[in-house]
Design a protein around this motif. Structure first.
Motif, PDB file in Angstrom:
ATOM      1  N   MET A  66     -63.650  43.094 -42.908  1.00 35.85           N
ATOM      2  CA  MET A  66     -64.051  42.009 -43.384  1.00 35.85           C
ATOM      3  C   MET A  66     -63.729  42.111 -45.065  1.00 35.85           C
ATOM      4  SD  MET A  66     -67.741  40.681 -42.100  1.00 35.85           S
ATOM      5  CE  MET A  66     -67.592  38.944 -41.380  1.00 35.85           C
ATOM      6  N   LEU A  67     -64.324  43.101 -45.419  1.00 37.23           N
ATOM      7  CA  LEU A  67     -63.981  43.279 -47.030  1.00 37.23           C
ATOM      8  C   LEU A  67     -62.446  43.282 -47.397  1.00 37.23           C
ATOM      9  CD1 LEU A  67     -66.472  46.139 -47.672  1.00 37.23           C
ATOM     10  CD2 LEU A  67     -66.615  43.706 -48.467  1.00 37.23           C
ATOM     11  N   GLU A  68     -61.637  43.891 -46.305  1.00 34.75           N
ATOM     12  CA  GLU A  68     -60.322  43.745 -46.825  1.00 34.75           C
ATOM     13  C   GLU A  68     -59.888  42.491 -46.646  1.00 34.75           C
ATOM     14  OE1 GLU A  68     -56.758  46.877 -45.419  1.00 34.75           O
ATOM     15  OE2 GLU A  68     -58.902  47.572 -45.157  1.00 34.75           O
TER      16      GLU A  68
ATOM     17  N   LEU B 190     -61.447  39.760 -47.236  1.00 37.29           N
ATOM     18  CA  LEU B 190     -61.842  38.918 -48.462  1.00 37.29           C
ATOM     19  C   LEU B 190     -60.980  39.449 -49.721  1.00 37.29           C
ATOM     20  CD1 LEU B 190     -64.053  37.223 -48.633  1.00 37.29           C
ATOM     21  CD2 LEU B 190     -65.745  39.067 -49.395  1.00 37.29           C
ATOM     22  N   CYS B 191     -60.593  40.509 -49.819  1.00 40.10           N
ATOM     23  CA  CYS B 191     -59.658  41.138 -50.889  1.00 40.10           C
ATOM     24  C   CYS B 191     -58.432  40.410 -50.605  1.00 40.10           C
ATOM     25  CB  CYS B 191     -59.437  42.652 -50.773  1.00 40.10           C
ATOM     26  SG  CYS B 191     -60.731  43.182 -51.235  1.00 40.10           S
TER      27      CYS B 191
ATOM     28  N   ASN C 149     -58.356  36.750 -51.680  1.00 37.90           N
ATOM     29  CA  ASN C 149     -58.531  36.561 -53.117  1.00 37.90           C
ATOM     30  C   ASN C 149     -57.345  37.154 -53.997  1.00 37.90           C
ATOM     31  OD1 ASN C 149     -61.485  35.262 -54.126  1.00 37.90           O
ATOM     32  ND2 ASN C 149     -61.491  36.324 -52.130  1.00 37.90           N
ATOM     33  N   GLY C 150     -56.374  37.386 -53.290  1.00 32.82           N
ATOM     34  CA  GLY C 150     -55.178  38.261 -54.034  1.00 32.82           C
ATOM     35  C   GLY C 150     -55.575  39.410 -54.671  1.00 32.82           C
ATOM     36  N   PHE C 151     -56.724  40.123 -54.221  1.00 36.94           N
ATOM     37  CA  PHE C 151     -57.119  41.341 -54.896  1.00 36.94           C
ATOM     38  C   PHE C 151     -56.793  42.701 -54.020  1.00 36.94           C
ATOM     39  CE2 PHE C 151     -60.225  44.802 -55.857  1.00 36.94           C
ATOM     40  CZ  PHE C 151     -60.456  44.451 -57.401  1.00 36.94           C
ATOM     41  N   GLU C 152     -56.253  43.476 -54.926  1.00 36.58           N
ATOM     42  CA  GLU C 152     -55.602  44.836 -53.991  1.00 36.58           C
ATOM     43  C   GLU C 152     -56.735  45.846 -54.152  1.00 36.58           C
ATOM     44  OE1 GLU C 152     -51.939  46.912 -55.770  1.00 36.58           O
ATOM     45  OE2 GLU C 152     -51.129  45.365 -54.497  1.00 36.58           O
ATOM     46  N   PRO C 153     -57.318  46.033 -53.296  1.00 37.17           N
ATOM     47  CA  PRO C 153     -58.357  47.203 -53.460  1.00 37.17           C
ATOM     48  C   PRO C 153     -58.089  48.595 -53.516  1.00 37.17           C
ATOM     49  CG  PRO C 153     -58.288  46.450 -51.260  1.00 37.17           C
ATOM     50  CD  PRO C 153     -57.302  45.509 -51.942  1.00 37.17           C
TER      51      PRO C 153
END
Lengths: 162, 162
Positions: A126-128, A130-131, A134-138
């Motif tokens: 889920m977190l992935e 979500l990232c 949002n165009g966020f690269e964790p």
DNA sequence: ATGGGTGCAAATGCTTTGCAAGTAC
DNA sequence: GTACTTGCAAAGCATTTGCACCCAT
């Protein structure tokens, strides 16, 4: 300088060490015995260690090393994502191995200080997502739940929920 | 800059303040103007503040207060779960309002320092189930993802997944 | 009135840094 | 041989604490 008890490193430890050597070489940095010792000590442990615990453990093991070098090495290991840092609400930062370790969360009991570690793939997924959304690269994550463990639960949950 | 001069406190702020007064009374503690000012300043803000930012904001607002009192008040507010603390990987701890605020996670960009806040009910639900399953009674949580925001993403994700 | 509160300044304690000597490559 | 490293000690800083005076209840 390095005279540790003979116990063979785990596969993960060896892989992490390889990673470390590769990344260090790429950056023109040196793999000294002190740095390798820090990496191995962290990978030998299955819990969070703070910098000082690490320093003491290495000392006891006969590794001559200074706190300064421990901190410096932790920075390198963090940069390469070979260890992760966690704020467990104590006064010092904790570190733990990160290579080949599944993302996990910490449940910290405010009564006894016990830390339960749990990994849950569906939460990671889920977190992935979500990232991605949002165009966020964790690169790393820390997830702490503070509350009371089963022994100290009061039956009166108060986590804010809206 | 913030046009926060004499605007009236939000409903949430008032409710949080009521909570504070009630809990303080229960504990035989006093609601001094300094303490209320700290609470209001936190609830006036929609971002994370560190203790010193809080101190400066209050000073600028004309509130005479010392750092010592700021820290002491933050402890009280934390105890009552009216603020939450977060380690965003900077060197100082950040605080934010917690009453009436949905659980949320932080995505911290390692390049520009930008912090994206997102709340996702399904993740909250999952975490709560996980707690229940483990007999853990959550009071607060902190969830940080470190990585690169959309502007600085490299297209080469490295979060350990195993 | 009075026990808790405030603020200054000094103390803490984790972490970082300057620098001279040592060492991996 | 040349940077990079190490380790000591000193410095940095966020946070905590001791203590004398102050004030909310």
């Amino acid at each position: 300088m390095n005279m540790e008890k003979k116990e063979k490193p785990s596969k993960i430890t060896r892989l992490a060490e390889d990673q470390f050597r590769t990344r260090m070489k790429e950056d023109g940095l040196r793999c000294t015995s002190e740095r390798i010792a820090v990496l191995q000590e962290i990978y030998r442990s299955d819990t969070h260690l703070d910098a000082d615990e690490l320093f003491v453990k290495l000392k006891n093991r006969g590794v001559g090393i200074s706190r300064a070098t421990v901190y410096h090495t932790l920075d390198l290991l963090l940069k390469f994502h070979l260890v992760s840092r966690t704020d467990l609400g104590h006064k010092h930062t904790h570190y733990e191995k990160a290579y080949g370790v599944e993302n996990h969360l910490h449940m910290v009991c405010s009564e006894c200080g016990k830390v339960i570690e749990i990994s849950d793939p569906s939460i990671s997924d889920m977190l992935e997502n979500l990232c991605r959304k949002n165009g966020f690269e964790p690169e790393s994550l820390t997830l702490q739940l503070f509350g009371k463990c089963s022994v100290h639960a009061s039956g009166d949950p108060v986590m804010s929920k809206k």
